[in-house]
Scaffold this motif. Sequence first.
Motif, PDB file in Angstrom:
ATOM      1  N   ASP A  58       0.830  -1.204   0.000  1.00  0.00           N
ATOM      2  CA  ASP A  58       0.000   0.000   0.000  1.00  0.00           C
ATOM      3  C   ASP A  58       0.868   1.259   0.000  1.00  0.00           C
ATOM      4  OD1 ASP A  58      -2.365  -1.420  -0.036  1.00  0.00           O
ATOM      5  OD2 ASP A  58      -2.610  -1.407   2.139  1.00  0.00           O
ATOM      6  N   SER A  62       0.756   3.977  -3.030  1.00  0.00           N
ATOM      7  CA  SER A  62       0.422   5.387  -2.797  1.00  0.00           C
ATOM      8  C   SER A  62       1.476   6.315  -3.397  1.00  0.00           C
ATOM      9  CB  SER A  62       0.273   5.655  -1.291  1.00  0.00           C
ATOM     10  OG  SER A  62       1.526   5.661  -0.631  1.00  0.00           O
ATOM     11  N   ALA A  97      -5.037   7.739  -1.185  1.00  0.00           N
ATOM     12  CA  ALA A  97      -4.901   6.321  -1.509  1.00  0.00           C
ATOM     13  C   ALA A  97      -4.721   5.491  -0.243  1.00  0.00           C
ATOM     14  CB  ALA A  97      -3.716   6.114  -2.452  1.00  0.00           C
ATOM     15  N   ARG A  99      -5.637   6.359   2.836  1.00  0.00           N
ATOM     16  CA  ARG A  99      -6.816   6.472   3.702  1.00  0.00           C
ATOM     17  C   ARG A  99      -8.067   5.895   3.058  1.00  0.00           C
ATOM     18  NH1 ARG A  99      -6.389  12.651   6.198  1.00  0.00           N
ATOM     19  NH2 ARG A  99      -4.532  12.293   7.493  1.00  0.00           N
ATOM     20  N   CYS A 100      -7.946   5.398   1.820  1.00  0.00           N
ATOM     21  CA  CYS A 100      -9.088   4.836   1.080  1.00  0.00           C
ATOM     22  C   CYS A 100     -10.244   5.833   1.035  1.00  0.00           C
ATOM     23  CB  CYS A 100      -9.549   3.520   1.710  1.00  0.00           C
ATOM     24  SG  CYS A 100      -8.284   2.229   1.709  1.00  0.00           S
ATOM     25  N   SER A 102     -13.148   8.345  -0.304  1.00  0.00           N
ATOM     26  CA  SER A 102     -14.163   8.180  -1.346  1.00  0.00           C
ATOM     27  C   SER A 102     -13.861   9.098  -2.524  1.00  0.00           C
ATOM     28  CB  SER A 102     -15.545   8.519  -0.781  1.00  0.00           C
ATOM     29  OG  SER A 102     -15.633   9.917  -0.507  1.00  0.00           O
TER      30      SER A 102
END
Length: 389
Positions: A58, A62, A97, A99-100, A102
């Motif tokens: 991840d 990112s 990216a 923190r996912c 929306s």
Amino acid sequence: MWFTGTGSSVVGAAWANSAAASMLDLDDGHRRARGHPGAAVIPVAFAVAAEMGAGLEDLIASIVIGYEVGVSIAAARTTYGTTGTWSSYAVVATAAALRCASCSVVEHALAIAGESAPNSLFMSAPPLSFPTPESSDIKEGIPWSVVTGMLALDLAEGGFTGPRNILDSGLLYRFADVSPLGESLHICNAYYKLYCCCRHVHPPLEATLKLIEQYQLDAKAIEAIDIETYGGALRIANQTCPATLVDVQYSIPYCVALAGLAGRESLLPLTIDCLTYEGVSALANKVSLTVDAEIDKQFPARTLARVTIVCGGRRYVSEVTEPRGEAGDSLSWEELKAKYVAATRFHATGAQQKQLLAAVEELRSKADLEPLKACMSTSFEKSIARPNA
């Protein structure tokens, strides 16, 4: 905050590490962006990854996303802007990216960041304008773009809105000339520096050193150094009697003279001794800068220079020179490790240097991020004696 043994908030750590990278002036760069994405993206990625407990995949994803978004937007700009004017977009993408976030949050965060980024109006002015920008600790505004980008995401997550059509402006951006995201990863086309100074300095610096080494010239006997290059290189301050290390980083004449008299190692890293090295200002005053039309046409795709040295009544002319480390001729892994060892030799012991290199090898071979995180969280601050000027 890397290699200090000291912690901070997520924004504080990202700002501090970005400021350190920018101040050192050894950070990577990208031709299409005409700037330095890494000094903004990578500190943010590590800080937010720690906040979120993210793993290696991840973290790397990112960073790649941050480069893609930042460089694409920078390349789409219709006018030049220093890194800080567009790197806040890259910061938002990197943090979002991890923190996912929306899609709606990302839209507003990018818009807020775009409107809140450092304007750098003076530093982004057309070449050869008056007055020439004065070098300062603000530099390209990269650390502040980190703050604005991270706060933009926080605001958007809290419901704050931004002008989401900002990137639709044909007056400001032209995305038709930019490759689609992911078609050719921008992070794979970054360049590396071998000297702690502005990239504009590197082509004439390389050309000068090649001439001195090829013809065994005595730098103390040089009568003149004539540099033909592109207009952007004349935009920086180019002081011949600098008062600070930032002044040195933005001076082609002084860096060329310093390397000629003290050797290329004097620029990796720069130390306060360089301000008082005997004869540098005198030689810097013998350096002239002019724009060559053919070289200028190739900027910013390529940064080139031709150097003529007059020494002992003879003229020595270099080839048109491109700096080492460009994406098409990147540095090898061994060269990057040697660069790290040289750059940190006054602030880390040999054992500390080996510790970090071993941690990076663990990451490369075993995808294990923990040794590197542990290494970065310890203090490497150690003053090591260096030769007097």
